[in-house]
Design a protein around this motif. Sequence first.
Motif, PDB file in Angstrom:
ATOM      1  N   LEU A 283       0.816  -1.214   0.000  1.00  0.00           N
ATOM      2  CA  LEU A 283       0.000   0.000   0.000  1.00  0.00           C
ATOM      3  C   LEU A 283       0.851   1.265   0.000  1.00  0.00           C
ATOM      4  O   LEU A 283       0.370   2.341   0.340  1.00  0.00           O
ATOM      5  CB  LEU A 283      -0.928   0.001   1.231  1.00  0.00           C
ATOM      6  N   ALA A 284       2.090   1.136  -0.380  1.00  0.00           N
ATOM      7  CA  ALA A 284       3.029   2.257  -0.327  1.00  0.00           C
ATOM      8  C   ALA A 284       2.485   3.474  -1.076  1.00  0.00           C
ATOM      9  O   ALA A 284       1.921   3.353  -2.167  1.00  0.00           O
ATOM     10  CB  ALA A 284       4.366   1.847  -0.925  1.00  0.00           C
ATOM     11  N   PRO A 285       2.620   4.634  -0.468  1.00  0.00           N
ATOM     12  CA  PRO A 285       2.163   5.871  -1.117  1.00  0.00           C
ATOM     13  C   PRO A 285       2.889   6.109  -2.442  1.00  0.00           C
ATOM     14  O   PRO A 285       4.084   5.869  -2.568  1.00  0.00           O
ATOM     15  CB  PRO A 285       2.518   6.959  -0.110  1.00  0.00           C
ATOM     16  N   ALA A 286       2.133   6.582  -3.400  1.00  0.00           N
ATOM     17  CA  ALA A 286       2.699   6.995  -4.686  1.00  0.00           C
ATOM     18  C   ALA A 286       3.105   8.468  -4.560  1.00  0.00           C
ATOM     19  O   ALA A 286       2.642   9.171  -3.646  1.00  0.00           O
ATOM     20  CB  ALA A 286       1.657   6.812  -5.791  1.00  0.00           C
ATOM     21  N   PRO A 287       3.939   8.951  -5.455  1.00  0.00           N
ATOM     22  CA  PRO A 287       4.302  10.367  -5.410  1.00  0.00           C
ATOM     23  C   PRO A 287       3.054  11.255  -5.413  1.00  0.00           C
ATOM     24  O   PRO A 287       2.101  11.003  -6.149  1.00  0.00           O
ATOM     25  CB  PRO A 287       5.118  10.556  -6.694  1.00  0.00           C
ATOM     26  N   GLY A 288       3.058  12.261  -4.546  1.00  0.00           N
ATOM     27  CA  GLY A 288       1.947  13.199  -4.453  1.00  0.00           C
ATOM     28  C   GLY A 288       0.842  12.792  -3.494  1.00  0.00           C
ATOM     29  O   GLY A 288      -0.063  13.578  -3.238  1.00  0.00           O
ATOM     30  N   GLU A 289       0.878  11.570  -2.982  1.00  0.00           N
ATOM     31  CA  GLU A 289      -0.127  11.149  -2.007  1.00  0.00           C
ATOM     32  C   GLU A 289       0.282  11.632  -0.617  1.00  0.00           C
ATOM     33  O   GLU A 289       1.470  11.671  -0.288  1.00  0.00           O
ATOM     34  CB  GLU A 289      -0.313   9.630  -2.049  1.00  0.00           C
ATOM     35  N   PHE A 290      -0.706  12.002   0.167  1.00  0.00           N
ATOM     36  CA  PHE A 290      -0.484  12.619   1.471  1.00  0.00           C
ATOM     37  C   PHE A 290      -0.284  11.555   2.541  1.00  0.00           C
ATOM     38  O   PHE A 290      -1.007  10.553   2.569  1.00  0.00           O
ATOM     39  CB  PHE A 290      -1.703  13.480   1.803  1.00  0.00           C
ATOM     40  N   ILE A 291       0.684  11.763   3.417  1.00  0.00           N
ATOM     41  CA  ILE A 291       0.916  10.857   4.540  1.00  0.00           C
ATOM     42  C   ILE A 291       0.649  11.625   5.825  1.00  0.00           C
ATOM     43  O   ILE A 291       1.287  12.637   6.104  1.00  0.00           O
ATOM     44  CB  ILE A 291       2.352  10.302   4.549  1.00  0.00           C
ATOM     45  N   VAL A 292      -0.317  11.145   6.596  1.00  0.00           N
ATOM     46  CA  VAL A 292      -0.696  11.754   7.871  1.00  0.00           C
ATOM     47  C   VAL A 292      -0.018  10.976   8.988  1.00  0.00           C
ATOM     48  O   VAL A 292      -0.198   9.763   9.109  1.00  0.00           O
ATOM     49  CB  VAL A 292      -2.235  11.692   8.075  1.00  0.00           C
TER      50      VAL A 292
END
Length: 101
Positions: free
Chosen positions: A51-60
């Motif tokens: 589920l690794a974030p892609a570029p531009g996805e927000f990490i809270v």
Amino acid sequence: LATAREQGWPVAHTRIVYADDGADNNIFSIKVPGMLGLIEDAHNSHIVPELAPAPGEFIVRKNVPSAFFGTPLAAWLTQRGVQTLLVAGAVTSGCVRSSVV
């Protein structure tokens, strides 16, 4: 997740992350002391590779169950005009429920 990305929807991820020195200890970590081990560099605090974030996805980064309490998530969603959410996670009775409520 793939569908959201294909549709170009904004995607946000959450991580439970505590300060290395435990300075942000709270009722959540008092009830579950092992949570304090979820510091920035701890493997168990990281998002699973599938589920690794892609570029531009927000990490809270959060240290309570809700993705909204004390985080910039609501403002991030508002800025993007989001009016409907699709919420998913690994612990439905915990963080997912708390974030939806």
